[in-house]
Design an enzyme around this catalytic site. Structure first.
Site, PDB file in Angstrom:
ATOM      1  N   ASP A   1      69.960  14.571  10.781  1.00  0.00           N
ATOM      2  CA  ASP A   1      70.163  15.115   9.593  1.00  0.00           C
ATOM      3  C   ASP A   1      70.561  14.364   8.450  1.00  0.00           C
ATOM      4  O   ASP A   1      71.615  14.787   7.541  1.00  0.00           O
ATOM      5  CB  ASP A   1      71.513  16.271   9.999  1.00  0.00           C
ATOM      6  CG  ASP A   1      71.376  17.182  11.197  1.00  0.00           C
ATOM      7  OD1 ASP A   1      70.501  17.603  11.239  1.00  0.00           O
ATOM      8  OD2 ASP A   1      72.433  17.493  11.613  1.00  0.00           O
ATOM      9  N   ALA A   2      69.855  13.336   8.321  1.00  0.00           N
ATOM     10  CA  ALA A   2      70.168  12.443   7.421  1.00  0.00           C
ATOM     11  C   ALA A   2      68.958  12.089   6.385  1.00  0.00           C
ATOM     12  O   ALA A   2      68.951  11.248   5.609  1.00  0.00           O
ATOM     13  CB  ALA A   2      70.700  10.981   7.811  1.00  0.00           C
TER      14      ALA A   2
END
Lengths: 300, 300, 300, 300
Positions: free
Chosen positions: B244-245
């Protein structure tokens, strides 16, 4: 089937405002042991009218929906002759019928929402004035009926009027078979005749592709483009005989700018049409919309 | 096939910023008679980097896409060794593959958008870790592949790891057959192994159901509910090995309030997941997204 | 004073679209060593017109603003007789004059923005038709002029018309002294006479308290309340002789519901009026708004 | 002074949820002839707690606020020992104190809202750690107190800590004099010591310039810029000893894109900070916010 914690009764009521209404209704429910899990109240200073929606756990009441209706009728009667009310049972599934045209984005959206269980409804049928959409609708396990409408313009006007009247009679007939809780004009692109507006009053829901009252009628995105507005919108409303003038359930908008052509607006507006129709339809099906005159009270 | 007014070439370019870049590109196009119908420029003061996207009418150029690429390569070479660029032809259709799980709302949304011609792409295949969705996908004329993944928890961890590795190998294999322009994790609910993140770098697009960087990881709506936020969101981003980065393409939010349970947030969040993924995917497919480091430049 | 990195020239240009315009302008700037830090382009398929706004670092050019204008005039001349263009120097501060009435929320907002340095402008004067606001305006170091207007209704119509004409003549006189870049009707509540619309064409900016074209004219919130809309809005536009029909610079909306009375809408609408006016005014002052016919191109 | 139609009592109550609460409260009001003009209810399934806010016309009750409190206390007592409740009288004006720093945009906004009568409150005092803002505050007829805080960094840490403690003691002293309904940290930029957090619990309202829980702490816009998010936000929350972790009253966001520098985000974020603080503060002052644990129930 025994009631469960998820099993609920939804009560709506509108009446002239006065002191003690909330106490009367809440007292009735409390006396029966009713557990209110959701409650909305609106006291309208403009009209002097009162509106409420209450949701009660079925397993908290010692009786079923019919007896609830019977007993609630007495409460409502005390609140005067103008009172209108409904009691619905969340175990009685709602049915809708969709009317569609070639612009099928709202239909696809509703099919998807029903498929995922997101919209609490049984899609009883889709009626389309083109047959191209049949296979996908049927893959969803939903009946599709093709009712051709005469193309606009060209030919003998009288013959066209007769063909159109017959088409609407066919639609009416198909709709009647399902006795739906909502007839959804999902970009149907045909103006309902007044008698259908009346027959389906309070159940016919339209999505208009503008932020009403701006851009009534045909080609609203082209009207919006011509005016140079910086937002375009969509409006979900009950259908009444006056075009695009019925009680508004929901509206929303998105930004556009100079780089959007009218065709871009048509495409981008679909995102907001889908959302606004889905929200308005859900609220209608969950008995969240109370109509008074030409306005709505929505307990979302 | 002759070029038409609708036939276009899309040029993107990133390079260290300096004087004269616009002049060099515009001069090259003007010399060839190129008619620029859309142009975006961004000069980034933070990184000292320059980004552009230009759309040229194919019928204004005396040569085809291959020669355009050849000639543009010379222009790009003059702008330094770090320059990256693409030239795409709007007549070469883009392909995507969807990876889905049981949460199928994003898949239904994309099926609908492809069916209406709203998303300019060929849906090459849907790969699902449950087979329930096959019939509807196939009714859309799209191949559906069922690749089962081991259920989380329970059983022998080593066997589960092996089964998962095999499942990912199968997915990789199926994806490779289509060589898609985007691999869309439409709520796939499986964390991609690092080697697939690398293999699909710049093409794997995920929709995360929170407004990142808030609520990374599992059950973001439940995290949001616990914190008592007043808006929930969704984030469309490129997948990178760090969970999720990756670079964010698009985000949006909707209001919630105290009356929304975590389950309500799950349901209501779908509206924003669908929209954010559809916008991000469109921009990716139209070459509107330029990645630099961990950030994106989006010319919408 | 030497140019610095923060010192910039802003170029805008509109002309009939054709091949090579970008190359001509970019080539001119590149030849002079000009470093473009911001660039917007719009090629309008509807009108066949081209629009651009470019920002150049002053310290990258070997000459000053006057010579830039001289040289750019030659470039513009090559682009045809219909071309319009401007070159502004960010070191030449912009001036505005505010016209206000009793509804002072937009005035307070602009005073605050100027006080914090947020709006890049010198507030040359505030002209009010009531004198109550004088002390606060003057505490901000801004001259306040009281020009009384006759109250609507009552009295001799001819005398009232004469008093009003005199008041407008006084306003015109006061405005002329400052030769402002914008005359802001910050809820002025008086309809400008046609001769002032013409004299201030392209500089008179109004905030109308509805989402135009809905609810033109008086008491738009009351019109919105009566129609039962679910969003209310505000519109910032250039003033033209036709009421509320000038080119729209910016619009926005906020949600309302059945619990909002017309008075609530008046109050809540102020939030959106303030924002929309502040954004539109900023864009005007930064030469981000290009007008063509009755529409605007805004490079935000 | 006789009660009028505009004169109201606002009742709030929280207690463990059970059957009959609405009936008990509504019955009490109905017996006294009370006319409920606004009512909000929330039954929270997560915590098993019940919340309500009711507004009653003062002229419908045969007694005044003190007797209402006395009688309502009996009703509340019946609902159990954990019940908390308030009865406020809209004729007893609320007072707030503002704490400000150099970033004065929220202060200017609140001054404007108070000046126009838009925010129903008496601005008892502004306390600033710079004296530059005094003249404008005083032009609004509001006392301004200058309490200097030591600059961060540099000098003897112990002396700085002592100076800071003294400054906070002075602030506490000034605030105490006004016994305000809210202490508003309008971008105060100082972290309150725990003892002040406790002393002002439920009354100290902060505006944080991010969409919490993203970007806690210092320079949130710079954090947002570094992460490449596509929306920036602001959060209005009650202050608790844990930094930026108190119950959230209101949040909102605006879009940003790659062309926004961190400085642009700082400037543009102010628009959302002003709005979010103004909304949160209004709701607090109108007794629309009920706190439970670390979350709020807001009846807007």
């Amino acid at each position: 089937m025994e009631p469960t914690a998820e099993h609920r009764y939804v009560i709506t009521l509108s009446c002239p405002d006065t002191t003690g209404i909330v106490a009367r209704i809440a007292g009735f429910l409390a006396d029966a042991g009713g557990w209110i899990v959701e409650a909305g109240y609106h006291s309208d200073p403009g009209t002097g009218w009162f509106f409420t929606r209450q949701v009660v756990r079925a397993d908290s009441l010692p009786f079923g929906p019919d007896q609830l209706r019977e007993r609630f009728a007495e409460v409502a009667a005390e609140l005067g002759g103008e009172t209108t009310w409904t009691v619905t049972d969340t175990r009685e599934p709602k049915r809708i019928v969709l009317l569609v045209s070639e612009e099928a984005h709202c239909m696809h959206d509703i099919l998807g929402r029903v498929a995922t269980g997101e919209l609490p409804v049984r899609l009883a049928a889709v009626i389309g004035n083109h047959d191209r959409l049949g296979p996908i609708v049927r893959a969803h396990g939903v009946p599709f009926h093709h009712v051709p409408f005469p193309a606009p313009g060209g030919g003998d006007p009288e013959a066209r009027a007769a063909a159109k009247a017959q088409a609407f009679a066919d639609v009416d007939d198909l709709v009647s078979r399902h006795d739906p809780h909502a007839v959804v004009l999902a970009r149907f692109m045909q103006i309902l005749p007044p008698e259908l507006c009346r027959a389906w009053a309070g159940r016919a829901i339209n999505i208009h592709h503008s932020f009403l009252p701006s851009f009534v009628g045909a080609r609203p995105y082209h009207q919006a483009y011509a005016r140079g507005v910086k937002l375009i919108g969509a409006t979900c409303h009950y259908v009444t005989p006056e075009l695009d003038a019925g009680p508004i359930i929901e509206q929303d908008v998105i930004r556009v700018d100079h780089s959007d052509t009218a065709a871009d607006m048509v495409r981008r507006g679909r995102d907001i049409e889908r959302l606004v129709l889905a929200r308005g339809l859900r609220w209608h099906l969950e008995d969240r919309v109370l109509v008074h005159g030409n306005k709505t009270v929505v307990f979302p």
